[in-house]
Design a protein around this motif. Sequence first.
Motif, PDB file in Angstrom:
ATOM      1  N   ALA A   1      28.104 -31.312 -25.000  1.00  0.00           N
ATOM      2  CA  ALA A   1      28.558 -31.787 -23.700  1.00  0.00           C
ATOM      3  C   ALA A   1      28.280 -30.798 -22.576  1.00  0.00           C
ATOM      4  CB  ALA A   1      30.052 -32.105 -23.763  1.00  0.00           C
ATOM      5  N   ASP A   2      27.830 -29.605 -22.898  1.00  0.00           N
ATOM      6  CA  ASP A   2      27.482 -28.648 -21.839  1.00  0.00           C
ATOM      7  C   ASP A   2      25.980 -28.657 -21.531  1.00  0.00           C
ATOM      8  OD1 ASP A   2      26.577 -27.543 -24.180  1.00  0.00           O
ATOM      9  OD2 ASP A   2      27.507 -25.579 -23.887  1.00  0.00           O
ATOM     10  N   LEU A   3      25.277 -29.687 -21.981  1.00  0.00           N
ATOM     11  CA  LEU A   3      23.839 -29.818 -21.752  1.00  0.00           C
ATOM     12  C   LEU A   3      23.547 -29.843 -20.255  1.00  0.00           C
ATOM     13  CD1 LEU A   3      21.045 -30.435 -23.135  1.00  0.00           C
ATOM     14  CD2 LEU A   3      21.554 -32.846 -22.710  1.00  0.00           C
ATOM     15  N   ALA A   4      22.499 -29.117 -19.839  1.00  0.00           N
ATOM     16  CA  ALA A   4      22.056 -29.098 -18.445  1.00  0.00           C
ATOM     17  C   ALA A   4      20.637 -29.642 -18.359  1.00  0.00           C
ATOM     18  CB  ALA A   4      22.112 -27.678 -17.890  1.00  0.00           C
ATOM     19  N   LEU A   5      20.227 -29.992 -17.140  1.00  0.00           N
ATOM     20  CA  LEU A   5      18.873 -30.536 -16.949  1.00  0.00           C
ATOM     21  C   LEU A   5      17.808 -29.545 -17.428  1.00  0.00           C
ATOM     22  CD1 LEU A   5      18.943 -32.316 -13.464  1.00  0.00           C
ATOM     23  CD2 LEU A   5      18.256 -33.326 -15.649  1.00  0.00           C
ATOM     24  N   ASP A   6      18.062 -28.271 -17.198  1.00  0.00           N
ATOM     25  CA  ASP A   6      17.090 -27.256 -17.599  1.00  0.00           C
ATOM     26  C   ASP A   6      16.928 -27.157 -19.112  1.00  0.00           C
ATOM     27  OD1 ASP A   6      16.730 -26.670 -14.942  1.00  0.00           O
ATOM     28  OD2 ASP A   6      18.107 -24.953 -14.941  1.00  0.00           O
ATOM     29  N   ASP A   7      17.854 -27.762 -19.861  1.00  0.00           N
ATOM     30  CA  ASP A   7      17.799 -27.669 -21.324  1.00  0.00           C
ATOM     31  C   ASP A   7      16.859 -28.694 -21.955  1.00  0.00           C
ATOM     32  OD1 ASP A   7      19.673 -25.625 -21.395  1.00  0.00           O
ATOM     33  OD2 ASP A   7      21.361 -27.014 -21.440  1.00  0.00           O
ATOM     34  N   LEU A   8      16.370 -29.657 -21.176  1.00  0.00           N
ATOM     35  CA  LEU A   8      15.583 -30.739 -21.777  1.00  0.00           C
ATOM     36  C   LEU A   8      14.287 -30.222 -22.398  1.00  0.00           C
ATOM     37  CD1 LEU A   8      16.091 -33.654 -19.206  1.00  0.00           C
ATOM     38  CD2 LEU A   8      17.333 -33.168 -21.328  1.00  0.00           C
ATOM     39  N   ASP A   9      13.635 -29.288 -21.729  1.00  0.00           N
ATOM     40  CA  ASP A   9      12.408 -28.720 -22.311  1.00  0.00           C
ATOM     41  C   ASP A   9      12.712 -28.000 -23.627  1.00  0.00           C
ATOM     42  OD1 ASP A   9      10.876 -29.663 -20.252  1.00  0.00           O
ATOM     43  OD2 ASP A   9      10.895 -27.797 -19.112  1.00  0.00           O
ATOM     44  N   ARG A  10      13.847 -27.300 -23.658  1.00  0.00           N
ATOM     45  CA  ARG A  10      14.240 -26.603 -24.886  1.00  0.00           C
ATOM     46  C   ARG A  10      14.512 -27.601 -26.010  1.00  0.00           C
ATOM     47  NH1 ARG A  10      19.042 -25.779 -26.935  1.00  0.00           N
ATOM     48  NH2 ARG A  10      20.090 -26.430 -25.020  1.00  0.00           N
ATOM     49  N   LEU A  11      15.175 -28.712 -25.695  1.00  0.00           N
ATOM     50  CA  LEU A  11      15.453 -29.723 -26.723  1.00  0.00           C
ATOM     51  C   LEU A  11      14.157 -30.352 -27.235  1.00  0.00           C
ATOM     52  CD1 LEU A  11      18.627 -31.576 -25.386  1.00  0.00           C
ATOM     53  CD2 LEU A  11      18.474 -29.677 -26.991  1.00  0.00           C
ATOM     54  N   ALA A  12      13.204 -30.568 -26.325  1.00  0.00           N
ATOM     55  CA  ALA A  12      11.920 -31.137 -26.743  1.00  0.00           C
ATOM     56  C   ALA A  12      11.184 -30.171 -27.676  1.00  0.00           C
ATOM     57  CB  ALA A  12      11.065 -31.452 -25.514  1.00  0.00           C
ATOM     58  N   ALA A  13      11.245 -28.871 -27.360  1.00  0.00           N
ATOM     59  CA  ALA A  13      10.610 -27.872 -28.225  1.00  0.00           C
ATOM     60  C   ALA A  13      11.308 -27.798 -29.573  1.00  0.00           C
ATOM     61  CB  ALA A  13      10.626 -26.508 -27.540  1.00  0.00           C
ATOM     62  N   CYS A  14      12.635 -27.904 -29.576  1.00  0.00           N
ATOM     63  CA  CYS A  14      13.395 -27.891 -30.827  1.00  0.00           C
ATOM     64  C   CYS A  14      13.046 -29.105 -31.682  1.00  0.00           C
ATOM     65  CB  CYS A  14      14.887 -27.861 -30.521  1.00  0.00           C
ATOM     66  SG  CYS A  14      15.934 -27.780 -31.991  1.00  0.00           S
ATOM     67  N   ARG A  15      12.919 -30.254 -31.038  1.00  0.00           N
ATOM     68  CA  ARG A  15      12.541 -31.475 -31.776  1.00  0.00           C
ATOM     69  C   ARG A  15      11.170 -31.305 -32.436  1.00  0.00           C
ATOM     70  NH1 ARG A  15       9.847 -36.514 -28.720  1.00  0.00           N
ATOM     71  NH2 ARG A  15       9.132 -37.665 -30.562  1.00  0.00           N
ATOM     72  N   LYS A  16      10.218 -30.740 -31.698  1.00  0.00           N
ATOM     73  CA  LYS A  16       8.882 -30.531 -32.257  1.00  0.00           C
ATOM     74  C   LYS A  16       8.943 -29.569 -33.435  1.00  0.00           C
ATOM     75  CE  LYS A  16       4.213 -29.023 -31.019  1.00  0.00           C
ATOM     76  NZ  LYS A  16       3.337 -28.485 -29.941  1.00  0.00           N
TER      77      LYS A  16
END
Length: 583
Positions: free
Chosen positions: A152-167
């Motif tokens: 729930a503390d996700l920020a907009l700047d974290d989306l690139d990090r989540l995409a890299a984690c998914r990959k």
Amino acid sequence: MYDPKAHFGESPIQDYAAAHRQARLRRIWANLTGKSTSLIPFEDLKKALGLLIQRYRGVQPVPLDKIIGSFGRSNDFDRAFLPTQQHSRRKWLSVDSAYLMGVTLPAVSLYKIGDAYFVVDGHHRISVARQKGQAFIDAEVTEVESRVPVTADLALDDLDRLAACRKFLEETKLDKLRPDSDKCLGLSMPGDYARLLDHIRVHKYFTETTDSRELTWEEAVCHWYDHVFMPLVEAIRQNKLLDDFPGRTEGDLYLWIIEHAYYLSQKLGRDLAPWEAAKDFARRFSRRPKRILDRAAKYVRSLLVPGELEPGPPAGAWRQARVEASHRDHLFVDILVTLSGAPSGWLALSQAAEFARREQGTLRGLHVATSDEEESTARGRSILEEFTYRCESLRVRCTASLSVGDIQEEIIDRSRWVDIIVINQRKVHGRWAERPLGTIFQTVASQAACPILAVPGTQVLPLKHALLAYDGSPKAREALFVLRHLLACWQIEGTILTVGDTRADSELLDLAIRYVEESGGHPVSRRLEHGRPAEVILQTMEDTGADLLLMGGYGHQPLIKALLGSAMDQILREAWFPLLICR
């Protein structure tokens, strides 16, 4: 002309004005601080995570502070669901009026991903509810599965990090192979996941080379996770390093410490245990106020106080830092051997090899060149080659390292990474290594973080009988601990000597004997003598036929020791046996 007061009354209008004003203030503050107050667009998150599978979970109460994004309307409200656009005003006033009149409103519709929720329908109801101070709201929840943990503390700047984690997870399948990995694999920077992949590929190559067998990609991933990543993470947890680096993750610290460990391995000529690298990294770079102040105080002290006057680590620090931290059976696993190339030094090496065989240890040869000129370094390499050849002949494991700098500073610095230092302390190239405040040996013996084995280099003794000179001091108690280990593991004879003629001296000796015998050690001989300590110790060594002497380190502060000398210095000048100095 349209009059909102005629439709909604005074209170809803005031509520909306207050909410809209608060949204403007939050936007100004966000611009000043650089922190986003925007909702997370569900569409962007779906693209980053590749969300596909959905499951309807029915109507349930949902914490309002965990609703962090929107499907299609992320520009109409901010992260606190305050209205940011005027076109939402009429709908907002309508919902607020219904709330004030006690009208039961239908449940909102939400997507749930991990621990966070995203609004599909009901933005105004959520906005009003938050403005009224509600904690929960009824919602129809559809859960969307994600390979990547979302909080729930996700920020907009974290989306690139989540995409890299998914990959990363798609390539490694670690979330399937090691389900608990989500607790420690979080990283702060998107590019660091590519570095983790590189680590796995390199580990796969070296493991295949070492084991002479090919690994599948899944086997390599699991082997890296079990034997490289998790041991370091366990060291991070045991030393509570996340407290030293607020806002960082275990994955972040893994990358930092593994690079620090590589730097140290290149400097020391050997690989380090995870706990060794983790503790040193915290010591050097911790952001805790106390550690920062300690580093600053040490730097200021180094400018004001000559190195020879530093008191060195407290008694017992070596045992706590290395023996207890590593949970091992042997005390002297890593044995630093200082090399000068003098003939007596090679006899000292043979004595060190006896320690290594009995302790199943490794000799770490070190030659310190005083300059980086080719002649000096070439001589150093020649000495290390001779060291390696002799170790192979003696059938003991070894590593060799060449360093350039001040001899005593290099030895003291390396003492943090070994369990004992072997020094041929008699002479260096035909003369005592004197300095204004004492010999190099005296400074090393005072400040090193581990025990010192001073070897005369005149003969190699079999080490069958150890004598402990015991006075009850903290450093002597450390020597008593070492004696107990030698008696139990080496199966040798032991004698404990106390110099004194009072009842207190006799009781002190009895306590030492009882400590050794009640701890499972072999029976030891008891000697209570009186006289000048150095003379009594030397005479007792001769009378008992002991061939190894154990003592606590220097008892005086460095300046007093430099002015008055000590019994240990007299013993060192006359010793025909190795002297193990404990601290």
